[in-house]
Design a protein around this motif. Structure first.
Motif, PDB file in Angstrom:
ATOM      1  N   ALA A 112       0.816  -1.221   0.000  1.00 14.83           N
ATOM      2  CA  ALA A 112       0.000   0.000   0.000  1.00 14.83           C
ATOM      3  C   ALA A 112       0.844   1.263   0.000  1.00 14.83           C
ATOM      4  O   ALA A 112       0.451   2.277  -0.585  1.00 14.83           O
ATOM      5  CB  ALA A 112      -0.935  -0.005   1.208  1.00 14.83           C
ATOM      6  N   GLU A 113       1.992   1.224   0.643  1.00 19.74           N
ATOM      7  CA  GLU A 113       2.839   2.411   0.724  1.00 19.74           C
ATOM      8  C   GLU A 113       3.747   2.484  -0.495  1.00 19.74           C
ATOM      9  O   GLU A 113       4.625   1.651  -0.680  1.00 19.74           O
ATOM     10  CB  GLU A 113       3.681   2.380   1.999  1.00 19.74           C
ATOM     11  CG  GLU A 113       4.501   3.636   2.217  1.00 19.74           C
ATOM     12  CD  GLU A 113       5.225   3.638   3.550  1.00 19.74           C
ATOM     13  OE1 GLU A 113       6.146   4.453   3.723  1.00 19.74           O
ATOM     14  OE2 GLU A 113       4.865   2.813   4.410  1.00 19.74           O
ATOM     15  N   GLU A 114       3.523   3.486  -1.326  1.00 13.97           N
ATOM     16  CA  GLU A 114       4.308   3.609  -2.557  1.00 13.97           C
ATOM     17  C   GLU A 114       5.773   3.894  -2.233  1.00 13.97           C
ATOM     18  O   GLU A 114       6.091   4.648  -1.326  1.00 13.97           O
ATOM     19  CB  GLU A 114       3.743   4.723  -3.435  1.00 13.97           C
ATOM     20  CG  GLU A 114       4.379   4.782  -4.812  1.00 13.97           C
ATOM     21  CD  GLU A 114       3.667   5.743  -5.748  1.00 13.97           C
ATOM     22  OE1 GLU A 114       4.054   5.810  -6.936  1.00 13.97           O
ATOM     23  OE2 GLU A 114       2.718   6.422  -5.292  1.00 13.97           O
ATOM     24  N   GLN A 115       6.657   3.263  -2.979  1.00 11.94           N
ATOM     25  CA  GLN A 115       8.083   3.438  -2.767  1.00 11.94           C
ATOM     26  C   GLN A 115       8.795   3.603  -4.106  1.00 11.94           C
ATOM     27  O   GLN A 115       8.206   3.374  -5.171  1.00 11.94           O
ATOM     28  CB  GLN A 115       8.652   2.237  -1.998  1.00 11.94           C
ATOM     29  CG  GLN A 115       8.292   0.881  -2.570  1.00 11.94           C
ATOM     30  CD  GLN A 115       8.668  -0.266  -1.636  1.00 11.94           C
ATOM     31  OE1 GLN A 115       9.827  -0.474  -1.328  1.00 11.94           O
ATOM     32  NE2 GLN A 115       7.669  -1.013  -1.189  1.00 11.94           N
ATOM     33  N   ALA A 116      10.058   3.997  -4.049  1.00 14.08           N
ATOM     34  CA  ALA A 116      10.846   4.161  -5.270  1.00 14.08           C
ATOM     35  C   ALA A 116      10.900   2.838  -6.020  1.00 14.08           C
ATOM     36  O   ALA A 116      10.838   1.763  -5.410  1.00 14.08           O
ATOM     37  CB  ALA A 116      12.253   4.636  -4.920  1.00 14.08           C
ATOM     38  N   PRO A 117      11.028   2.886  -7.346  1.00 12.37           N
ATOM     39  CA  PRO A 117      10.956   1.661  -8.164  1.00 12.37           C
ATOM     40  C   PRO A 117      11.887   0.538  -7.715  1.00 12.37           C
ATOM     41  O   PRO A 117      11.508  -0.638  -7.758  1.00 12.37           O
ATOM     42  CB  PRO A 117      11.329   2.166  -9.562  1.00 12.37           C
ATOM     43  CG  PRO A 117      10.887   3.596  -9.562  1.00 12.37           C
ATOM     44  CD  PRO A 117      11.137   4.095  -8.173  1.00 12.37           C
TER      45      PRO A 117
ATOM     46  N   TYR B 144       2.594  -4.586  -7.170  1.00 10.37           N
ATOM     47  CA  TYR B 144       1.605  -3.513  -7.176  1.00 10.37           C
ATOM     48  C   TYR B 144       2.056  -2.459  -6.171  1.00 10.37           C
ATOM     49  O   TYR B 144       1.677  -2.486  -4.994  1.00 10.37           O
ATOM     50  CB  TYR B 144       0.225  -4.066  -6.835  1.00 10.37           C
ATOM     51  CG  TYR B 144      -0.290  -5.057  -7.852  1.00 10.37           C
ATOM     52  CD1 TYR B 144      -0.679  -4.642  -9.132  1.00 10.37           C
ATOM     53  CD2 TYR B 144      -0.378  -6.417  -7.547  1.00 10.37           C
ATOM     54  CE1 TYR B 144      -1.137  -5.552 -10.075  1.00 10.37           C
ATOM     55  CE2 TYR B 144      -0.846  -7.331  -8.478  1.00 10.37           C
ATOM     56  CZ  TYR B 144      -1.216  -6.899  -9.731  1.00 10.37           C
ATOM     57  OH  TYR B 144      -1.681  -7.799 -10.667  1.00 10.37           O
ATOM     58  N   ASN B 145       2.862  -1.535  -6.655  1.00  6.59           N
ATOM     59  CA  ASN B 145       3.495  -0.520  -5.821  1.00  6.59           C
ATOM     60  C   ASN B 145       2.497   0.590  -5.483  1.00  6.59           C
ATOM     61  O   ASN B 145       1.956   1.248  -6.367  1.00  6.59           O
ATOM     62  CB  ASN B 145       4.701   0.054  -6.568  1.00  6.59           C
ATOM     63  CG  ASN B 145       5.552   0.955  -5.702  1.00  6.59           C
ATOM     64  OD1 ASN B 145       5.368   1.041  -4.493  1.00  6.59           O
ATOM     65  ND2 ASN B 145       6.499   1.639  -6.332  1.00  6.59           N
TER      66      ASN B 145
END
Length: 350
Positions: A221-226, A248-249
């Protein structure tokens, strides 16, 4: 999500019950003492994700008995004891350790030694699925973590090692689920954080046990760098597994029926009877997790193995992210037991 380490001074009273018990308890063990010492020294300020600890068991997941003719689940003697005293033995440290007794060392000793499980049903429980050899699985006992937590002397001063150990788990292997040509092995991870936290264990252990994953679906759920998901992973490991991972970023899972990112819906869509499908659920959000579990209880589809950290009251309430709890260890035992009765190798997670 990997286990979140969080220390609170309240654990002293939750775990020991009273100052008198603290003085007379012969068991908070070295790991337990180290943990309590951290509480008393005010180390509650730090929070961080802790990767799985240990190497995982190597015991075979099946017995040599004749193939089963129906779905069944048989509790071991240890599991039966905890089922009958679920609240009493999970809310008091001395009661917990006394009830586990020598079973903890027998449990870990057999699982780490490899080979076949003991022929008796004192510690390990048994599962049956039609046409397959009887399966062996760790009991639903204690606080549904490594049975050494708080109850075994160790020279290791770190409380993390046992709290987040995975050495007590008996995972499926190719003997318990031999996949036919063309069948797939699929792993679903709801709460993926980083590969090194839990996926490193799952991919390496399943491969070691003859079930290398073909497809891996990870929700975080927490978006992070690629590249953040692969931090701390060797180039060789990343090269081995990245082609198999769909990440699923920044996408949370949902319990909404029919939704694209409901893992249960995905299991029903992608998993055939011949496939081996496993699912780890750990998003620290009970209002989403519990409806997902209820959907599995209603219809697990072709899911073969399941891992879930159920946040409940009792000795672990003030550990980790368990600020919001729902139910008791009796509810956990029931939930995992019902899934096992449906043929799913259901485990508690860390």
């Amino acid at each position: 999500m990997a286990a979140l380490l969080y220390f609170s001074a309240a654990l002293v009273h939750v775990a020991l019950g009273s100052d008198a018990l603290c003085e007379e308890a012969t068991a908070p063990t070295a790991a337990g003492k180290a943990l309590l010492q951290l509480q008393l020294s005010g180390a509650r300020a730090q929070t961080r994700f802790v990767p799985t600890q240990g190497t995982g068991g190597t015991m075979l997941a099946t017995s040599d008995a004749a193939a089963c003719d129906s779905i069944a689940y048989h509790r071991s003697a240890l599991e039966q004891t905890f089922a009958e005293h679920s609240l009493e033995y999970t809310d008091n440290l001395s009661a917990l350790c006394d009830a586990l007794g020598s079973s903890a060392s027998e449990w870990l000793g057999a699982n780490l030694a490899g080979g076949s499980a003991p022929s008796d049903e004192v510690v390990f429980s048994r599962m049956c699925n039609p046409g397959l050899a009887p399966q062996v699985i760790e009991p639903l006992a204690g606080i549904l973590r490594d049975p050494r937590v708080f109850c075994e002397e160790t020279q290791d001063p770190s409380p993390q090692r046992l709290l987040y150990s995975i050495d007590w788990l008996v995972l499926a292997d190719s003997r318990s689920y031999a996949t036919a040509p063309g069948a797939k092995r699929i792993l679903f991870d709801a709460g993926g954080s980083k590969f090194i936290d839990a996926m490193s264990f799952f991919t390496s252990k399943y491969e070691e046990r003859g079930l290398p994953m073909d497809e891996i679906y990870v929700w975080e759920a927490e978006e992070q760098a690629p590249d953040a998901y692969w931090e701390g992973v060797s180039a060789e490991t990343r090269e081995r597994w990245e082609p198999h991972v769909t990440f699923y970023n920044g996408v949370p899972v949902t319990a909404e029926i029919g939704a694209e990112h409901n893992p249960v819906e995905r299991i029903h869509q992608l998993c055939s009877p011949e496939d081996f499908c496993a699912f780890k659920l750990d998003i620290d959000t009970p209002e989403v997790e519990l409806p997902i579990v209820e959907q599995l209880l209603q219809d697990p589809g072709n899911l073969k193995e399941f891992f879930f950290e159920h946040h409940v009251s009792g000795l672990m309430k003030t550990m980790g992210p368990w600020h919001d709890v729902n139910g008791t260890y009796a509810d956990s035992y029931r939930m995992f037991g019902e899934l096992r009765q449906k043929g799913v190798r259901a485990h508690s997670w860390i």
